[in-house]
Design an enzyme around this catalytic site. Sequence first.
Site, PDB file in Angstrom:
ATOM      1  N   HIS A   1     -15.256 -12.626  10.417  1.00  0.00           N
ATOM      2  CA  HIS A   1     -14.104 -12.117   9.661  1.00  0.00           C
ATOM      3  C   HIS A   1     -12.822 -12.852  10.009  1.00  0.00           C
ATOM      4  CE1 HIS A   1     -16.441  -8.060   9.180  1.00  0.00           C
ATOM      5  NE2 HIS A   1     -16.914  -9.030   8.414  1.00  0.00           N
TER       6      HIS A   1
ATOM      7  N   SER B   1     -19.760   0.084  13.770  1.00  0.00           N
ATOM      8  CA  SER B   1     -20.178   1.266  12.993  1.00  0.00           C
ATOM      9  C   SER B   1     -21.152   0.854  11.895  1.00  0.00           C
ATOM     10  CB  SER B   1     -18.942   1.937  12.369  1.00  0.00           C
ATOM     11  OG  SER B   1     -18.324   1.031  11.456  1.00  0.00           O
TER      12      SER B   1
ATOM     13  N   ASN C   1     -23.966   1.657  21.695  1.00  0.00           N
ATOM     14  CA  ASN C   1     -22.867   2.344  21.028  1.00  0.00           C
ATOM     15  C   ASN C   1     -22.924   3.802  21.473  1.00  0.00           C
ATOM     16  OD1 ASN C   1     -21.146   3.614  19.154  1.00  0.00           O
ATOM     17  ND2 ASN C   1     -21.629   2.094  17.571  1.00  0.00           N
TER      18      ASN C   1
HETATM   19  C1  BV8 Z   1     -17.699  -9.854   0.949  1.00  0.00           C
HETATM   20  C2  BV8 Z   1     -10.426  -8.001   8.330  1.00  0.00           C
HETATM   21  C3  BV8 Z   1     -18.309 -10.821  -1.134  1.00  0.00           C
HETATM   22  C4  BV8 Z   1      -9.963  -8.646   9.565  1.00  0.00           C
HETATM   23  C5  BV8 Z   1     -12.436  -6.774   7.844  1.00  0.00           C
HETATM   24  C6  BV8 Z   1     -22.508  -5.503   0.151  1.00  0.00           C
HETATM   25  C7  BV8 Z   1     -22.502  -6.889   0.288  1.00  0.00           C
HETATM   26  C8  BV8 Z   1     -21.301  -7.585   0.353  1.00  0.00           C
HETATM   27  C9  BV8 Z   1     -20.086  -6.897   0.293  1.00  0.00           C
HETATM   28  C10 BV8 Z   1     -20.094  -5.529   0.168  1.00  0.00           C
HETATM   29  C11 BV8 Z   1     -21.298  -4.834   0.093  1.00  0.00           C
HETATM   30  N1  BV8 Z   1     -21.000  -3.523  -0.037  1.00  0.00           N
HETATM   31  C12 BV8 Z   1     -19.653  -3.377  -0.026  1.00  0.00           C
HETATM   32  C13 BV8 Z   1     -19.071  -4.573   0.074  1.00  0.00           C
HETATM   33  C14 BV8 Z   1     -17.634  -4.794   0.090  1.00  0.00           C
HETATM   34  C15 BV8 Z   1     -17.077  -4.805   1.512  1.00  0.00           C
HETATM   35  C16 BV8 Z   1     -17.636  -3.733   2.404  1.00  0.00           C
HETATM   36  O1  BV8 Z   1     -18.518  -3.994   3.218  1.00  0.00           O
HETATM   37  N2  BV8 Z   1     -17.111  -2.550   2.279  1.00  0.00           N
HETATM   38  C17 BV8 Z   1     -17.543  -1.456   3.143  1.00  0.00           C
HETATM   39  C18 BV8 Z   1     -16.325  -0.690   3.632  1.00  0.00           C
HETATM   40  C19 BV8 Z   1     -18.498  -0.603   2.335  1.00  0.00           C
HETATM   41  N3  BV8 Z   1     -17.317  -6.100   2.113  1.00  0.00           N
HETATM   42  C20 BV8 Z   1     -16.440  -7.078   1.873  1.00  0.00           C
HETATM   43  O2  BV8 Z   1     -15.500  -6.967   1.108  1.00  0.00           O
HETATM   44  C21 BV8 Z   1     -16.682  -8.396   2.588  1.00  0.00           C
HETATM   45  N4  BV8 Z   1     -16.612  -9.449   1.601  1.00  0.00           N
HETATM   46  O3  BV8 Z   1     -18.791  -9.444   1.171  1.00  0.00           O
HETATM   47  O4  BV8 Z   1     -17.441 -10.824  -0.018  1.00  0.00           O
HETATM   48  C22 BV8 Z   1     -17.650  -9.895  -2.121  1.00  0.00           C
HETATM   49  C23 BV8 Z   1     -16.547 -10.366  -2.800  1.00  0.00           C
HETATM   50  C24 BV8 Z   1     -15.966  -9.535  -3.757  1.00  0.00           C
HETATM   51  C25 BV8 Z   1     -16.458  -8.228  -3.993  1.00  0.00           C
HETATM   52  C26 BV8 Z   1     -17.555  -7.759  -3.227  1.00  0.00           C
HETATM   53  C27 BV8 Z   1     -18.156  -8.608  -2.292  1.00  0.00           C
HETATM   54  C28 BV8 Z   1     -15.573  -8.664   3.608  1.00  0.00           C
HETATM   55  C29 BV8 Z   1     -15.754  -7.798   4.802  1.00  0.00           C
HETATM   56  C30 BV8 Z   1     -14.684  -8.152   5.862  1.00  0.00           C
HETATM   57  C31 BV8 Z   1     -13.560  -7.187   5.719  1.00  0.00           C
HETATM   58  N5  BV8 Z   1     -12.551  -7.451   6.755  1.00  0.00           N
HETATM   59  N6  BV8 Z   1     -11.432  -7.005   8.667  1.00  0.00           N
HETATM   60  C32 BV8 Z   1      -9.237  -7.632  10.390  1.00  0.00           C
HETATM   61  O5  BV8 Z   1      -8.089  -7.330  10.038  1.00  0.00           O
HETATM   62  O6  BV8 Z   1      -9.813  -7.188  11.398  1.00  0.00           O
HETATM   63  S1  BV8 Z   1     -13.575  -5.579   8.188  1.00  0.00           S
HETATM   64  C33 BV8 Z   1     -13.155  -4.659   9.549  1.00  0.00           C
HETATM   65  O7  BV8 Z   1     -14.248  -3.757   9.748  1.00  0.00           O
HETATM   66  C34 BV8 Z   1     -13.053  -5.441  10.843  1.00  0.00           C
HETATM   67  O8  BV8 Z   1     -13.343  -6.808  10.741  1.00  0.00           O
HETATM   68  C35 BV8 Z   1     -14.123  -4.742  11.704  1.00  0.00           C
HETATM   69  O9  BV8 Z   1     -14.630  -5.559  12.672  1.00  0.00           O
HETATM   70  C36 BV8 Z   1     -15.100  -4.408  10.663  1.00  0.00           C
HETATM   71  C37 BV8 Z   1     -16.249  -3.514  10.972  1.00  0.00           C
HETATM   72  O10 BV8 Z   1     -15.777  -2.423  11.722  1.00  0.00           O
HETATM   73  P1  BV8 Z   1     -16.342  -2.280  13.217  1.00  0.00           P
HETATM   74  O11 BV8 Z   1     -16.100  -3.565  13.922  1.00  0.00           O
HETATM   75  O12 BV8 Z   1     -17.733  -1.800  13.161  1.00  0.00           O
HETATM   76  O13 BV8 Z   1     -15.349  -1.219  13.811  1.00  0.00           O
HETATM   77  P2  BV8 Z   1     -15.399   0.370  13.607  1.00  0.00           P
HETATM   78  O14 BV8 Z   1     -14.118   0.914  14.119  1.00  0.00           O
HETATM   79  O15 BV8 Z   1     -15.840   0.685  12.210  1.00  0.00           O
HETATM   80  O16 BV8 Z   1     -16.585   0.845  14.565  1.00  0.00           O
HETATM   81  C38 BV8 Z   1     -16.438   0.711  15.973  1.00  0.00           C
HETATM   82  C39 BV8 Z   1     -17.748   1.161  16.570  1.00  0.00           C
HETATM   83  O17 BV8 Z   1     -17.680   0.951  17.973  1.00  0.00           O
HETATM   84  C40 BV8 Z   1     -18.042   2.645  16.374  1.00  0.00           C
HETATM   85  O18 BV8 Z   1     -19.402   2.799  15.985  1.00  0.00           O
HETATM   86  C41 BV8 Z   1     -17.820   3.257  17.764  1.00  0.00           C
HETATM   87  O19 BV8 Z   1     -18.715   4.326  18.012  1.00  0.00           O
HETATM   88  C42 BV8 Z   1     -18.160   2.088  18.643  1.00  0.00           C
HETATM   89  N7  BV8 Z   1     -17.514   2.094  19.951  1.00  0.00           N
HETATM   90  C43 BV8 Z   1     -16.298   2.586  20.303  1.00  0.00           C
HETATM   91  N8  BV8 Z   1     -16.082   2.342  21.628  1.00  0.00           N
HETATM   92  C44 BV8 Z   1     -17.176   1.665  22.089  1.00  0.00           C
HETATM   93  C45 BV8 Z   1     -18.083   1.504  21.029  1.00  0.00           C
HETATM   94  N9  BV8 Z   1     -19.266   0.883  21.166  1.00  0.00           N
HETATM   95  C46 BV8 Z   1     -19.565   0.405  22.390  1.00  0.00           C
HETATM   96  N10 BV8 Z   1     -18.750   0.504  23.466  1.00  0.00           N
HETATM   97  C47 BV8 Z   1     -17.548   1.130  23.343  1.00  0.00           C
HETATM   98  N11 BV8 Z   1     -16.749   1.234  24.422  1.00  0.00           N
END
Ligand code: BV8
Length: 243
Positions: free
Chosen positions: A116, A187, A211
Amino acid sequence: MIQSAANLLKKAKRPLALAGAGLSAESGIPTFRDTGGLWKNFSFQDLASPQGFRKNPQLVWEWYAMRRDTVAACRPNPAHHALATLEKHTPEFWLLTQNVDGLSQRVGAQRVIELHGSLWRFRCNHCGQEFEDLEVPMRLDNTCAHCGTKALRPGVVWFGESLDRHHVEMARELVSKCDLFFVLGTSAQVFPAAGFIPMARQAGAEVIEINPDATPMSDHATVVVRAPVGEALPAILKAAGIS
Ligand code: BV8
């Protein structure tokens, strides 16, 4: 579970890891979807999408400046160090990270694919020039030094934007060949990154999820370690005799 994971690691020839914001949580960097997470206080449509940037570039630029300055004040945690140790120990190992904080590279990791993008890179919407920028505090002027237009944006991949094609091709290649897939602190809700987890399983890899909480992809895991990754991953390497 630590010993089960260590036994899988000892046997693995081509381990691979996918990391999310949880990898950096113990460094004090907020995650996105946990309580107090970034998406709890900000809307990702407004701050991590091209539409949001077009609507209010200043707000988005300042949000990334705040995140870069937060990261600059944080230190890598034992999980980042464990991954760098694993990279040195196992030539086939790569890290696929969704994180943009650069903390893995700060402890010497080199085989890292930043799916990303990075807080430490800018890209110009006008001339397409991409370059590293390590300034802290991050400058608030988005003038491109290459073409002179005020069209710089953070070098990250926003929602609705495609990931770098080479990154995706390389990640797919690594996932299809790995025999052990660590899923660390994500997540597993953002695609295409989350899709690598079932892909690894279908390629015949063992999957270890570390996790504290369950995720929609937990069922794909052969071993689940419900613990903070900063504690669990060093313990797994130690139990596997990797230091
Ligand atoms: C794309 C920007 C083509 C940088 C981010 C299917 C296929 C392709 C695309 C899609 C699809 N379905 C939907 C989509 C669209 C979308 C998507 O996925 N939407 C989701 C919300 C449904 N995807 C996209 O748009 C991607 N593009 O595929 O291009 C396209 C083009 C046009 C139209 C459609 C498709 C682009 C995705 C990138 C988005 N940019 N960030 C920034 O500012 O950071 S995403 C953002 O979420 C961050 O990058 C982050 O890293 C990422 C994922 O989140 P996590 O890292 O998992 O963080 P989160 O807080 O959610 O979870 C933390 C976890 O850690 C928790 O589980 C917690 O329990 C755990 N935890 C906490 N403490 C600890 C721990 N674990 C271990 N130890 C600890 N101590």
